[in-house]
Design a protein around this motif. Structure first.
Motif, PDB file in Angstrom:
ATOM      1  N   THR A 165      -0.125  -1.977  10.834  1.00 11.04           N
ATOM      2  CA  THR A 165      -0.658  -0.626  10.691  1.00 11.04           C
ATOM      3  C   THR A 165      -2.036  -0.539  11.345  1.00 11.04           C
ATOM      4  N   PRO A 166      -2.248   0.476  12.193  1.00 11.61           N
ATOM      5  CA  PRO A 166      -3.536   0.612  12.871  1.00 11.61           C
ATOM      6  C   PRO A 166      -4.572   1.287  11.978  1.00 11.61           C
ATOM      7  N   THR A 167      -5.821   0.937  12.219  1.00 15.22           N
ATOM      8  CA  THR A 167      -6.929   1.568  11.506  1.00 15.22           C
ATOM      9  C   THR A 167      -8.199   1.370  12.324  1.00 15.22           C
ATOM     10  N   ALA A 168      -9.290   1.854  11.815  1.00 17.70           N
ATOM     11  CA  ALA A 168     -10.579   1.696  12.492  1.00 17.70           C
ATOM     12  C   ALA A 168     -11.358   0.558  11.824  1.00 17.70           C
ATOM     13  N   GLU A 169     -12.291   0.002  12.565  1.00 13.38           N
ATOM     14  CA  GLU A 169     -13.032  -1.152  12.064  1.00 13.38           C
ATOM     15  C   GLU A 169     -13.928  -0.831  10.868  1.00 13.38           C
ATOM     16  N   ASP A 170     -14.382   0.394  10.763  1.00 11.59           N
ATOM     17  CA  ASP A 170     -15.366   0.738   9.737  1.00 11.59           C
ATOM     18  C   ASP A 170     -14.768   1.503   8.558  1.00 11.59           C
ATOM     19  N   THR A 171     -13.569   1.115   8.127  1.00 14.01           N
ATOM     20  CA  THR A 171     -12.915   1.810   7.012  1.00 14.01           C
ATOM     21  C   THR A 171     -13.009   0.976   5.734  1.00 14.01           C
ATOM     22  N   HIS A 172     -12.912   1.665   4.620  1.00 13.77           N
ATOM     23  CA  HIS A 172     -12.965   0.973   3.331  1.00 13.77           C
ATOM     24  C   HIS A 172     -11.805   0.000   3.156  1.00 13.77           C
ATOM     25  N   LYS A 173     -10.637   0.359   3.693  1.00 11.91           N
ATOM     26  CA  LYS A 173      -9.479  -0.523   3.503  1.00 11.91           C
ATOM     27  C   LYS A 173      -9.705  -1.885   4.147  1.00 11.91           C
ATOM     28  N   VAL A 174     -10.406  -1.916   5.279  1.00 15.68           N
ATOM     29  CA  VAL A 174     -10.710  -3.198   5.923  1.00 15.68           C
ATOM     30  C   VAL A 174     -11.619  -4.020   5.014  1.00 15.68           C
ATOM     31  N   GLU A 175     -12.634  -3.395   4.455  1.00 16.72           N
ATOM     32  CA  GLU A 175     -13.519  -4.092   3.508  1.00 16.72           C
ATOM     33  C   GLU A 175     -12.733  -4.579   2.297  1.00 16.72           C
ATOM     34  N   ASP A 176     -11.860  -3.716   1.768  1.00 19.24           N
ATOM     35  CA  ASP A 176     -11.064  -4.086   0.597  1.00 19.24           C
ATOM     36  C   ASP A 176     -10.218  -5.320   0.880  1.00 19.24           C
ATOM     37  N   ILE A 177      -9.576  -5.343   2.036  1.00 26.06           N
ATOM     38  CA  ILE A 177      -8.681  -6.449   2.387  1.00 26.06           C
ATOM     39  C   ILE A 177      -9.468  -7.729   2.658  1.00 26.06           C
ATOM     40  N   GLU A 178     -10.667  -7.594   3.192  1.00 29.91           N
ATOM     41  CA  GLU A 178     -11.508  -8.780   3.371  1.00 29.91           C
ATOM     42  C   GLU A 178     -11.871  -9.390   2.027  1.00 29.91           C
ATOM     43  N   ASP A 179     -12.053  -8.544   1.003  1.00 38.39           N
ATOM     44  CA  ASP A 179     -12.374  -9.025  -0.344  1.00 38.39           C
ATOM     45  C   ASP A 179     -11.150  -9.493  -1.113  1.00 38.39           C
ATOM     46  N   ASN A 180     -10.015  -8.815  -0.914  1.00 42.67           N
ATOM     47  CA  ASN A 180      -8.781  -9.134  -1.637  1.00 42.67           C
ATOM     48  C   ASN A 180      -7.615  -8.773  -0.720  1.00 42.67           C
ATOM     49  N   PRO A 181      -6.937  -9.762  -0.154  1.00 42.06           N
ATOM     50  CA  PRO A 181      -5.923  -9.494   0.865  1.00 42.06           C
ATOM     51  C   PRO A 181      -4.581  -8.985   0.336  1.00 42.06           C
ATOM     52  N   TYR A 182      -4.422  -8.882  -0.970  1.00 44.24           N
ATOM     53  CA  TYR A 182      -3.132  -8.463  -1.518  1.00 44.24           C
ATOM     54  C   TYR A 182      -3.029  -6.942  -1.553  1.00 44.24           C
ATOM     55  N   VAL A 183      -1.916  -6.434  -0.996  1.00 44.06           N
ATOM     56  CA  VAL A 183      -1.706  -4.986  -0.891  1.00 44.06           C
ATOM     57  C   VAL A 183      -0.329  -4.622  -1.434  1.00 44.06           C
ATOM     58  N   HIS A 184      -0.173  -3.353  -1.731  1.00 49.57           N
ATOM     59  CA  HIS A 184       1.105  -2.793  -2.164  1.00 49.57           C
ATOM     60  C   HIS A 184       1.410  -1.628  -1.234  1.00 49.57           C
ATOM     61  N   ILE A 185       2.644  -1.584  -0.734  1.00 48.10           N
ATOM     62  CA  ILE A 185       3.041  -0.559   0.238  1.00 48.10           C
ATOM     63  C   ILE A 185       4.301   0.140  -0.253  1.00 48.10           C
ATOM     64  N   LEU A 186       4.341   1.464  -0.136  1.00 44.55           N
ATOM     65  CA  LEU A 186       5.525   2.270  -0.425  1.00 44.55           C
ATOM     66  C   LEU A 186       5.990   2.919   0.873  1.00 44.55           C
ATOM     67  N   LEU A 187       7.273   2.788   1.161  1.00 47.78           N
ATOM     68  CA  LEU A 187       7.872   3.429   2.326  1.00 47.78           C
ATOM     69  C   LEU A 187       9.200   4.047   1.937  1.00 47.78           C
ATOM     70  N   GLY A 188       9.450   5.252   2.431  1.00 44.91           N
ATOM     71  CA  GLY A 188      10.718   5.914   2.177  1.00 44.91           C
ATOM     72  C   GLY A 188      10.589   7.041   1.175  1.00 44.91           C
ATOM     73  N   TYR A 189      11.741   7.584   0.782  1.00 39.84           N
ATOM     74  CA  TYR A 189      11.842   8.608  -0.259  1.00 39.84           C
ATOM     75  C   TYR A 189      11.214   9.935   0.118  1.00 39.84           C
ATOM     76  N   GLU A 190      10.762  10.104   1.344  1.00 40.29           N
ATOM     77  CA  GLU A 190      10.008  11.302   1.661  1.00 40.29           C
ATOM     78  C   GLU A 190      10.834  12.482   2.132  1.00 40.29           C
ATOM     79  N   GLU A 191      12.002  12.233   2.680  1.00 38.03           N
ATOM     80  CA  GLU A 191      12.806  13.345   3.177  1.00 38.03           C
ATOM     81  C   GLU A 191      14.218  13.215   2.634  1.00 38.03           C
ATOM     82  N   SER A 192      14.665  14.234   1.933  1.00 35.77           N
ATOM     83  CA  SER A 192      15.954  14.136   1.251  1.00 35.77           C
ATOM     84  C   SER A 192      17.130  13.924   2.203  1.00 35.77           C
ATOM     85  N   GLU A 193      17.036  14.422   3.440  1.00 31.24           N
ATOM     86  CA  GLU A 193      18.171  14.208   4.344  1.00 31.24           C
ATOM     87  C   GLU A 193      18.296  12.744   4.748  1.00 31.24           C
TER      88      GLU A 193
END
Length: 141
Positions: free
Chosen positions: A46-74
């Motif tokens: 996933t792309p992002t910018a260097e100066d985002t909070h998520k980059v700082e968060d991941i540097e401190d704690n690399p564990y993430v949770h991701i949700l994908l799907g369920y967005e379009e009923s068709e």
């Protein structure tokens, strides 16, 4: 459901859904944001910018949770929950995997130092489908 069928269903969700939610932890609190995901197998980029909070968060704690799907009923009611360890891509090939026309509007190219790619390597993926509650299963990678 066999392991192979489960992997195929997870792969289908990944193919059909590029926008998902990435959650990180900062100061013992969860933070979630929409992200665009690309995948190779079950590894997510996933792309992002260097100066985002998520980059700082991941540097401190690399564990993430991701949700994908369920967005379009068709596309059905299937979605996946991914528990992963994230890192900032250092391999130029990984940076290219998340490059897109939309990203090109902000950066000069995949080698632009401001362009950051998060590589999320799953260790658990849960498949769920509200159309078939019995189909809820998980794989450990």
């Amino acid at each position: 459901m066999s392991s192979e069928v489960l992997k195929e269903r997870i792969a289908d969700v990944l193919k059909l859904n590029r926008i998902g939610v990435l959650s990180t932890i900062k100061d013992n609190r969860p933070y979630a944001r929409y992200m665009t995901f690309h995948h190779e197998g079950f590894t997510l980029f996933t792309p992002t910018a260097e100066d985002t909070h998520k980059v700082e968060d991941i540097e401190d704690n690399p564990y993430v949770h991701i949700l994908l799907g369920y967005e379009e009923s068709e596309r059905g009611e299937a979605f996946i929950e991914v528990e992963a360890e994230a890192e900032i891509a250092t391999d130029p090939g990984d940076r290219k995997k998340a490059w897109s026309e939309k990203v090109a509007e902000k950066y000069s190219g995949p080698d632009d130092d401001r362009f950051i790619v998060l590589v999320c390597r799953p260790f658990v993926i849960r498949y769920r489908n509200d159309d078939d509650p019995e189909a809820a299963q998980e794989i450990h990678l």
